[in-house]
Write an enzyme that holds these catalytic residues in place. Sequence first.
Site, PDB file in Angstrom:
ATOM      1  N   ASN A  10      -6.177   8.445   9.146  1.00 61.82           N
ATOM      2  CA  ASN A  10      -5.413   8.619   7.909  1.00 61.82           C
ATOM      3  C   ASN A  10      -5.415  10.108   7.547  1.00 61.82           C
ATOM      4  OD1 ASN A  10      -4.947   9.008   5.084  1.00 61.82           O
ATOM      5  ND2 ASN A  10      -5.105   6.797   4.790  1.00 61.82           N
ATOM      6  N   ASP A  12      -3.787  11.614   4.955  1.00 62.76           N
ATOM      7  CA  ASP A  12      -3.374  11.891   3.565  1.00 62.76           C
ATOM      8  C   ASP A  12      -3.976  13.183   3.025  1.00 62.76           C
ATOM      9  OD1 ASP A  12      -2.128   9.446   3.586  1.00 62.76           O
ATOM     10  OD2 ASP A  12      -3.554   8.458   2.233  1.00 62.76           O
ATOM     11  N   HIS A  13      -5.267  13.404   3.329  1.00 60.92           N
ATOM     12  CA  HIS A  13      -5.937  14.520   2.650  1.00 60.92           C
ATOM     13  C   HIS A  13      -5.671  15.877   3.286  1.00 60.92           C
ATOM     14  CE1 HIS A  13      -7.254  11.874  -0.325  1.00 60.92           C
ATOM     15  NE2 HIS A  13      -7.931  11.117   0.515  1.00 60.92           N
ATOM     16  N   ARG A  48       2.291   7.333  -1.731  1.00 59.64           N
ATOM     17  CA  ARG A  48       2.028   6.831  -3.086  1.00 59.64           C
ATOM     18  C   ARG A  48       3.264   7.024  -3.963  1.00 59.64           C
ATOM     19  NH1 ARG A  48      -3.781   6.052  -4.050  1.00 59.64           N
ATOM     20  NH2 ARG A  48      -3.117   5.435  -6.115  1.00 59.64           N
ATOM     21  N   HIS A  53       0.131  13.212  -2.465  1.00 54.98           N
ATOM     22  CA  HIS A  53      -0.201  13.938  -1.221  1.00 54.98           C
ATOM     23  C   HIS A  53       0.932  13.824  -0.195  1.00 54.98           C
ATOM     24  CE1 HIS A  53      -1.801   9.935  -0.505  1.00 54.98           C
ATOM     25  NE2 HIS A  53      -2.976  10.160  -1.084  1.00 54.98           N
ATOM     26  N   THR A 104      -7.361   4.182  -3.659  1.00 62.08           N
ATOM     27  CA  THR A 104      -7.141   2.738  -3.787  1.00 62.08           C
ATOM     28  C   THR A 104      -8.456   2.070  -4.181  1.00 62.08           C
ATOM     29  OG1 THR A 104      -5.584   3.007  -1.970  1.00 62.08           O
ATOM     30  CG2 THR A 104      -6.125   0.750  -2.604  1.00 62.08           C
ATOM     31  N   HIS A 197     -11.783   2.118   4.515  1.00 63.93           N
ATOM     32  CA  HIS A 197     -12.042   2.697   3.195  1.00 63.93           C
ATOM     33  C   HIS A 197     -13.498   3.105   3.080  1.00 63.93           C
ATOM     34  CE1 HIS A 197     -11.126   3.970  -0.781  1.00 63.93           C
ATOM     35  NE2 HIS A 197      -9.894   3.554  -0.648  1.00 63.93           N
ATOM     36  N   GLY A 219      -9.951   8.069   7.005  1.00 62.16           N
ATOM     37  CA  GLY A 219      -9.261   9.284   6.591  1.00 62.16           C
ATOM     38  C   GLY A 219     -10.162  10.381   6.073  1.00 62.16           C
ATOM     39  N   HIS A 220     -10.648  10.190   4.851  1.00 66.67           N
ATOM     40  CA  HIS A 220     -11.308  11.284   4.141  1.00 66.67           C
ATOM     41  C   HIS A 220     -12.423  11.930   4.937  1.00 66.67           C
ATOM     42  CE1 HIS A 220     -13.909  13.259   1.212  1.00 66.67           C
ATOM     43  NE2 HIS A 220     -12.788  13.511   0.566  1.00 66.67           N
TER      44      HIS A 220
HETATM   45  N1  PXP Z   1      -7.287   1.864   4.223  1.00 71.01           N
HETATM   46  C1  PXP Z   1      -6.612   1.872   3.054  1.00 71.01           C
HETATM   47  C2  PXP Z   1      -5.784   0.680   2.704  1.00 71.01           C
HETATM   48  C3  PXP Z   1      -6.657   2.983   2.196  1.00 71.01           C
HETATM   49  O1  PXP Z   1      -5.973   2.964   1.039  1.00 71.01           O
HETATM   50  C4  PXP Z   1      -7.420   4.101   2.588  1.00 71.01           C
HETATM   51  C5  PXP Z   1      -7.451   5.308   1.712  1.00 71.01           C
HETATM   52  O2  PXP Z   1      -6.182   5.861   1.656  1.00 71.01           O
HETATM   53  C6  PXP Z   1      -8.103   4.049   3.815  1.00 71.01           C
HETATM   54  C7  PXP Z   1      -8.033   2.915   4.612  1.00 71.01           C
HETATM   55  C8  PXP Z   1      -8.917   5.186   4.316  1.00 71.01           C
HETATM   56  O3  PXP Z   1     -10.002   5.419   3.464  1.00 71.01           O
HETATM   57  P1  PXP Z   1     -10.863   6.722   3.626  1.00 71.01           P
HETATM   58  O4  PXP Z   1      -9.968   7.889   3.327  1.00 71.01           O
HETATM   59  O5  PXP Z   1     -11.950   6.549   2.625  1.00 71.01           O
HETATM   60  O6  PXP Z   1     -11.356   6.766   5.044  1.00 71.01           O
END
Ligand code: PXP
Length: 244
Positions: A10, A12-13, A48, A53, A104, A197, A219-220
Amino acid sequence: MAEPVLLGVNIDHVATVRQARPAPEPDPIHAAVLAELGGADGITVHLRSDRRHIQDRDVELLAQMVKTHLNVEMAATDEMLQIALALTPHAVCLVPERPDEVTTEGGLDVAADPEDLGEHVQALQDSDIDVTLFIDPDVPQVEAAASVDADQIEINTAAYAEATEQRDIELIEQELARVAAAAAEAAEQGLRVAAGHGLTYRNVGPIVAIEEIVELNIGHNIVARATLVGMELAVREMKALLDR
Ligand code: PXP
């Protein structure tokens, strides 16, 4: 030996850092290409509603460029449905979204609104998009996800991750057992099982050990690590430009 778990990265960041300025860099498209070169099995982004982002332009380009598997997380709204139907990523993961949340906060309450969600699932599947429902590790939610014919669930590992941060062994065991039970029920119902997550390099091991889980979206913590492992080289490159 069991198959390795697939990794959806992921990004996003990467976009969060770009939007902090905003500036043209870092470009999440570059990050996606590098993640794929590093062996990512898929690229995940969350478009989003507030575009905090990832931007529409990012998803449009990723839909053309991703060579592995593009998974777009989105709220189950008409706006997002139209975007998904226009871009036809490989997969859409439906997630709940609250405007003031930092990330989320929980899974979808599929059991509360199966009809509306079912229509969304169907509309996406009619365009050959695989549909994942992001749910908390609760058996009734798994059953509800199966009842609306989702292709896959993604089990929310946030509570497990939180327990690992607190180093609360009893809570960790309890949350792991919830994830394992939800995964087993989903596999029983014929659903493919992903999870994600809050997963980190330190806490991912016990989740990988759950055999029904075939994919993780992380992701993060990967983006956090990338900023650190890349720092030395980035500074060295700038130092070289200051030489005269
Ligand atoms: N899965 C979903 C549905 C999410 O919303 C997120 C965060 O955007 C992730 C996985 C990844 O989470 P993290 O960034 O904490 O690894």
